[in-house]
Design a protein around this motif. Structure first.
Motif, mmCIF file in Angstrom:
data_model
loop_
_atom_site.group_PDB
_atom_site.id
_atom_site.type_symbol
_atom_site.label_atom_id
_atom_site.label_comp_id
_atom_site.label_asym_id
_atom_site.label_seq_id
_atom_site.Cartn_x
_atom_site.Cartn_y
_atom_site.Cartn_z
ATOM 1 N N ILE A 1 4.277 -3.401 -2.679
ATOM 2 C CA ILE A 1 3.748 -3.531 -1.310
ATOM 3 C C ILE A 1 3.946 -4.970 -0.829
ATOM 4 N N ASP A 2 4.558 -5.093 0.340
ATOM 5 C CA ASP A 2 4.832 -6.427 0.885
ATOM 6 C C ASP A 2 3.540 -7.124 1.333
ATOM 7 N N ASP A 3 3.458 -8.413 1.041
ATOM 8 C CA ASP A 3 2.358 -9.279 1.509
ATOM 9 C C ASP A 3 0.984 -8.682 1.179
ATOM 10 N N PHE A 4 0.853 -8.185 -0.066
ATOM 11 C CA PHE A 4 -0.403 -7.545 -0.476
ATOM 12 C C PHE A 4 -1.544 -8.557 -0.543
ATOM 13 N N ARG A 5 -1.183 -9.837 -0.750
ATOM 14 C CA ARG A 5 -2.224 -10.877 -0.807
ATOM 15 C C ARG A 5 -2.997 -10.951 0.509
ATOM 16 N N SER A 6 -2.272 -10.817 1.632
ATOM 17 C CA SER A 6 -2.951 -10.864 2.938
ATOM 18 C C SER A 6 -3.893 -9.682 3.112
ATOM 19 N N ILE A 7 -3.484 -8.521 2.596
ATOM 20 C CA ILE A 7 -4.356 -7.337 2.679
ATOM 21 C C ILE A 7 -5.619 -7.581 1.858
ATOM 22 N N ASN A 8 -5.457 -8.168 0.655
ATOM 23 C CA ASN A 8 -6.618 -8.497 -0.180
ATOM 24 C C ASN A 8 -7.565 -9.453 0.542
ATOM 25 N N GLU A 9 -6.996 -10.467 1.181
ATOM 26 C CA GLU A 9 -7.818 -11.471 1.861
ATOM 27 C C GLU A 9 -8.532 -10.895 3.075
ATOM 28 N N SER A 10 -7.879 -9.942 3.749
ATOM 29 C CA SER A 10 -8.468 -9.361 4.965
ATOM 30 C C SER A 10 -9.532 -8.324 4.649
ATOM 31 N N PHE A 11 -9.309 -7.502 3.619
ATOM 32 C CA PHE A 11 -10.203 -6.364 3.362
ATOM 33 C C PHE A 11 -10.988 -6.474 2.063
ATOM 34 N N GLY A 12 -10.611 -7.400 1.208
ATOM 35 C CA GLY A 12 -11.272 -7.487 -0.090
ATOM 36 C C GLY A 12 -10.556 -6.625 -1.122
ATOM 37 N N TYR A 13 -10.803 -6.912 -2.403
ATOM 38 C CA TYR A 13 -10.082 -6.239 -3.478
ATOM 39 C C TYR A 13 -10.403 -4.745 -3.567
ATOM 40 N N GLN A 14 -11.644 -4.381 -3.325
ATOM 41 C CA GLN A 14 -12.028 -2.971 -3.453
ATOM 42 C C GLN A 14 -11.337 -2.118 -2.393
ATOM 43 N N LYS A 15 -11.337 -2.599 -1.142
ATOM 44 C CA LYS A 15 -10.697 -1.831 -0.069
ATOM 45 C C LYS A 15 -9.172 -1.807 -0.255
ATOM 46 N N SER A 16 -8.618 -2.914 -0.734
ATOM 47 C CA SER A 16 -7.177 -2.953 -0.978
ATOM 48 C C SER A 16 -6.791 -1.962 -2.068
ATOM 49 N N ASP A 17 -7.685 -1.824 -3.062
ATOM 50 C CA ASP A 17 -7.448 -0.842 -4.123
ATOM 51 C C ASP A 17 -7.460 0.570 -3.552
ATOM 52 N N GLN A 18 -8.357 0.834 -2.611
ATOM 53 C CA GLN A 18 -8.400 2.142 -1.951
ATOM 54 C C GLN A 18 -7.092 2.412 -1.202
ATOM 55 N N LEU A 19 -6.521 1.361 -0.602
ATOM 56 C CA LEU A 19 -5.245 1.521 0.091
ATOM 57 C C LEU A 19 -4.158 1.965 -0.886
ATOM 58 N N MET A 20 -4.089 1.334 -2.062
ATOM 59 C CA MET A 20 -3.095 1.713 -3.069
ATOM 60 C C MET A 20 -3.292 3.153 -3.525
ATOM 61 N N ILE A 21 -4.547 3.557 -3.667
ATOM 62 C CA ILE A 21 -4.847 4.923 -4.097
ATOM 63 C C ILE A 21 -4.387 5.925 -3.038
ATOM 64 N N LYS A 22 -4.658 5.615 -1.763
ATOM 65 C CA LYS A 22 -4.237 6.520 -0.681
ATOM 66 C C LYS A 22 -2.721 6.622 -0.602
ATOM 67 N N LEU A 23 -2.045 5.481 -0.755
ATOM 68 C CA LEU A 23 -0.582 5.502 -0.739
ATOM 69 C C LEU A 23 -0.042 6.328 -1.913
ATOM 70 N N ALA A 24 -0.639 6.163 -3.081
ATOM 71 C CA ALA A 24 -0.194 6.918 -4.261
ATOM 72 C C ALA A 24 -0.367 8.417 -4.054
ATOM 73 N N GLU A 25 -1.516 8.810 -3.483
ATOM 74 C CA GLU A 25 -1.747 10.235 -3.215
ATOM 75 C C GLU A 25 -0.718 10.784 -2.237
ATOM 76 N N ARG A 26 -0.412 10.005 -1.199
ATOM 77 C CA ARG A 26 0.562 10.439 -0.201
ATOM 78 C C ARG A 26 1.963 10.576 -0.814
ATOM 79 N N LEU A 27 2.341 9.603 -1.624
ATOM 80 C CA LEU A 27 3.662 9.654 -2.263
ATOM 81 C C LEU A 27 3.745 10.803 -3.259
#
Length: 578
Positions: free
Chosen positions: A184-210
């Motif tokens: 995932i591009d620029d994942f550090r910015s996502i972590n900084e904007s939403f926090g690690y827990q929410k960013s982890d949820q994003l990865m989980i949602k992407l994995a489910e979709r893929l």
């Protein structure tokens, strides 16, 4: 990982027995009855036509296959069972000793092999249960793997083990394999904007979709905080890989909602293939990782192949598909027409409508290049209807120009039969065109009907009632020819050019052509020979009373204006001879 007892010992076994002999089916069923713990629903399939319908539309846990039951090649039939049967285990049976037969059949895809000579109730029931439990164990492990991805679980050791097993399967079966490394591009910015827990949820949602866009045989794992790996097995060519890349890119293009906020993400994909990029898990991952970093040079979601030639090929296929989507709207597609000559009168009896693409940059693109792309992407369905519309238009014009009896033949793709409104759409086209339907002929191959034979037969009968005739193309190269002639409203068969071009070089080709013509005529079916290029081929076919020929000997495929000129010249020559 411990599995619950109910997972290891499921309820009723669904068993499909592929054997042409009913006595053998009863014998195998009786062997199963000796095991009181094994409750089985056993289905017998004696012929290939029913086989395809059962494999695709019914659910079975294990397939028992008598090796005499196939369409020419055991290896290709096992491959067909694997693709159509959702990878269900196949137990192969034959008369030869295991030492002679088992290695080749297991390499081709069979899960186990038993010699009929030594078969008893204990060995048969044991083999069936082993395959059944092993498949359930695999399914459960696959589900566990999915749950680990969904929970954000990262396990690189498990990933390497999965990749190693996939490589061993690919080596045994001589298949190719692809590894997609996704970051995932620029994942550090996502972590900084939403926090690690929410960013982890994003990865989980992407994995489910893929995961939902992949085949059952493919594996998806999370191998890092912002990294996913996809193992793509049973890769035929770069088109297979581009198809999956397209699905992955489409899935990533959709925004993700986190905590009520919409997030647009992009990713970089690196692709490494076995055997081109290496034959070990470490090499494949390292090279996919290198390709992924190359992809990061491009803006947005992008990909790179470690193998440059594959990257060029895959990129070309994706661009070709995008251009093809625009080709219909931009009027870049065109029909060419190849005459079919009646050998009794030496006059044109009909024409085959052949699709060409006038690409604004690449020039004339041949059908061998873009038809596979159209079929894999589904674009062949609207393109196919456009071809029928154009053929009806030219059919009307030919009558007005003084060629009232000319038959127009159009190829139907197997993909057309996936469209449940095919009959309705074709009816609307010919109704609007107001043409003589007896002069419209639809050509189909045997593979076109294998997806859903019952639906295909119904479509053909409904269209035949409207007056449309049907030709069976590439006759003799499929595995259900005789059955199709018996059950479908076929009025013409086309001898495949591979047989015609062997005339003069192969006695077998001569025998095959004689047999096809004799069989077709005995069923009141006409015969067209394709690929006729020489005087010798023409004379042989004339002596065998072939009805029509098609090939470069008389004419190459040509645009409409050239066809009109060709027909006028033939008509003038006929008048002079009279």
């Amino acid at each position: 990982m411990t599995l619950p007892l109910e997972t290891m010992r499921p309820g009723e076994l669904g068993l499909l027995v592929l054997t042409p002999d009913y006595a053998d089916f009863l014998w195998l069923k009786a062997l199963l009855a000796y095991d009181v713990e094994l409750s089985a629903d056993v289905t017998w399939c004696p012929d290939l036509v029913d086989c395809d319908d059962l494999i695709r539309n019914a659910s079975f846990d294990v397939v028992v296959w008598d090796c005499v039951f196939h369409a020419g090649s055991e290896a290709s039939f096992l491959q067909y069972l694997a693709v159509a049967g959702s990878e269900k285990p196949v137990l192969a049976l034959s008369a030869e000793h295991s030492r002679e037969r088992a290695p080749d059949l297991l390499a081709a895809g069979a899960a186990d092999y038993l010699c009929r000579q030594n078969l008893d109730q204990w060995s048969f029931c044991r083999a069936i249960k082993c395959l059944w439990y092993r498949d359930r164990l695999s399914e459960s492990a696959h589900g566990q793997l999915g749950r680990e991805v969904a929970s954000g679980f990262i396990n690189r050791d498990l990933f390497f083990d999965r990749l190693q097993q996939a490589l061993l399967r690919a080596e045994r079966a001589s298949h190719r394999l692809a590894l997609l490394h996704l970051n995932i591009d620029d994942f550090r910015s996502i972590n900084e904007s939403f926090g690690y827990q929410k960013s982890d949820q994003l990865m989980i949602k992407l994995a489910e979709r893929l995961r939902s866009s992949l085949r059952r045989v493919d594996s998806l794992m999370r191998i890092g905080g912002d990294e996913l790996a996809i193992i793509i097995e049973k890769v035929e060519d770069s088109l297979d890989i581009t198809q999956i890349i397209r699905k992955v890119v489409n899935a990533l293009d959709e925004p993700v909602t986190i905590d009520g906020q919409t997030v647009v993400v992009s990713a970089s994909l690196g692709v490494a293939t076995y055997p081109e990029a290496g034959d070990s898990p470490e090499n494949l991952l390292r090279r996919a990782n290198r390709a992924m970093f190359e992809a990061k040079r491009d803006p947005g979601t992008s990909y790179r192949f470690y193998d440059r030639q594959l990257h060029i090929s895959a990129g070309y296929q994706l661009r070709l598909e995008a251009d093809l989507r625009n080709a219909l709207r931009a009027n870049e597609l065109e029909l060419y027409y190849q005459p079919r000559i009646d050998l009794a009168t030496d006059e044109p009896r009909g024409v085959e409508c052949l699709l060409r693409w006038n690409h604004p940059e690449r020039g004339l693109v041949g059908p061998d290049e873009f038809i596979p792309v159209a079929e894999r992407s589904g674009l062949i369905v609207p393109i196919g209807y456009w071809v029928i519309e154009q053929a009806c238009k030219r059919l009307q014009e030919s009558s007005e120009l003084g060629f009232p009896g000319l038959v127009f033949a159009v190829n139907l793709s197997f993909r057309q039969f996936h469209d449940r409104k095919m009959t309705e759409t074709i009816f609307r086209i010919i109704f609007n065109a107001n043409v003589d339907t007896s002069l419209l002929e639809l050509e189909l191959t045997e593979s076109a009907m294998m997806h859903d034979p019952e639906y295909a037969q119904r479509c053909l009968r409904e269209l035949n009632q409207l007056g449309i005739s049907f030709a069976l193309d590439d006759f003799g190269t499929g595995f259900s020819s005789l059955s199709n002639l018996q059950h479908l409203p076929i009025s013409l068969v086309k001898i495949d050019k591979s047989f015609v071009q062997e005339l003069g070089n192969s006695a077998d080709a001569e025998h095959i052509i004689r047999a096809i013509i004799s069989l077709a005529h005995s069923l009141q079916i006409s015969v067209v020979a394709e690929g006729v290029e020489t005087e010798g081929q023409l004379e042989f076919l004339r002596q065998q009373h072939c009805d029509e020929i098609q090939g470069y000997y008389y004419a190459r495929p040509m645009p409409w204006a050239d066809l009109v000129q060709f027909l006028n010249k033939r008509g003038q020559a006929a008048c002079l001879q009279q």
